[in-house]
Design a protein around this motif. Sequence first.
Motif, PDB file in Angstrom:
ATOM      1  N   PRO A 223      -8.316   3.517   2.106  1.00 39.32           N
ATOM      2  CA  PRO A 223      -7.270   4.140   2.927  1.00 39.32           C
ATOM      3  C   PRO A 223      -7.662   4.104   4.410  1.00 39.32           C
TER       4      PRO A 223
ATOM      5  N   ASP B 156       0.800  -1.227   0.000  1.00 41.21           N
ATOM      6  CA  ASP B 156       0.000   0.000   0.000  1.00 41.21           C
ATOM      7  C   ASP B 156       0.831   1.275   0.000  1.00 41.21           C
ATOM      8  N   ASP B 157       0.243   2.308  -0.589  1.00 42.66           N
ATOM      9  CA  ASP B 157       0.653   3.718  -0.453  1.00 42.66           C
ATOM     10  C   ASP B 157       1.733   4.181  -1.424  1.00 42.66           C
TER      11      ASP B 157
ATOM     12  N   HIS C 180       3.054  -2.426   4.144  1.00 39.11           N
ATOM     13  CA  HIS C 180       3.421  -1.034   3.903  1.00 39.11           C
ATOM     14  C   HIS C 180       4.948  -1.024   3.717  1.00 39.11           C
TER      15      HIS C 180
ATOM     16  N   HIS D  25      -5.128   9.707  -0.551  1.00 39.85           N
ATOM     17  CA  HIS D  25      -5.206   8.912   0.679  1.00 39.85           C
ATOM     18  C   HIS D  25      -6.019   9.584   1.800  1.00 39.85           C
TER      19      HIS D  25
ATOM     20  N   HIS E  64      -5.663   3.184  -4.739  1.00 42.23           N
ATOM     21  CA  HIS E  64      -5.680   3.483  -3.298  1.00 42.23           C
ATOM     22  C   HIS E  64      -5.884   4.994  -3.132  1.00 42.23           C
TER      23      HIS E  64
HETATM   24 ZN   LIG Z   1      -2.877   3.380   2.756  1.00 46.63          ZN
END
Ligand SMILES: [Zn+2]
Length: 263
Positions: free
Chosen positions: A142, A36-37, A214, A92, A88
């Motif tokens: 998110p 993610d991210d 992450h 966020h 995503h």
């Molecule tokens: Zn995230």
Amino acid sequence: MIFRKTLLFLFCCLSLSVAEAQHWNQKKCAVVLTYDDALDVHLDNVIPVLDSLHLKGTFYLTAGARAFTQRLPEWKKVAANQHELANHTLFHPCDGSLPGRNFVSEYDLSKYSMRRLIDELRMTNTVLEAIDGKKERTFAYPCGDAKLNGVSYLDQMKGEFVAARGVHNELVPFAPRDLYTIGCYSGNGQTGQELIDLVKKAMQSNSLIVFLFHGVGGGHGLNVSNEAHRQLAQFLKQHEKEIWTTTFLEAAQHLKTAGAVKK
Ligand SMILES: [Zn+2]
């Protein structure tokens, strides 16, 4: 006669148990690795490991993140190498009105309008399509926030996403289900063996397990070491005859057939 009936019974049991075990692309279980991210470490630490083992991952990209906007050619290569680029959001947004959300500043979901949120989700799909040329997309909430001021925001755009990942812990059975709340296990400080033990549980129960990472080797407060991540990836490769490691999109499309089978 009795002998023939017994044989028939045994054959039926055997075919049933084989069918049970073959739900996941003729494997005991399915594993989906999600990241993610849009972090630098995904390009620097994760992709080299996955590519060296020919494993495919799903990258939940925040399209406004610096490691995305500044490294577009590398993300294009990631897509060309059959990894999944997934949505995503653009910025966020998380619900800053919830307890423990002091980290939420500019992009506070509780201050968004539904129109703005949907526009940003659609814009992110457009950005990702410009990178990989694909129309089918999956989503991850998110901070796990699936509601905007009490309303499930994906409800009005389910036609635009195949499925969505939540953040609750879950071993996913091959059975009809809501494809927009698929759970996962988050990587945060586990050893390689602890991550592998989770996969073994999925193998024992003929389930799908989705990992949410992450940081890998740094890059985020929620983090697993490079060594732990590599050990997990190597285990998946070594057991590829029993484990189907695939993208979230492919696993969700596979789960859709479970609903179709039931009907
Ligand atoms: Zn995230």
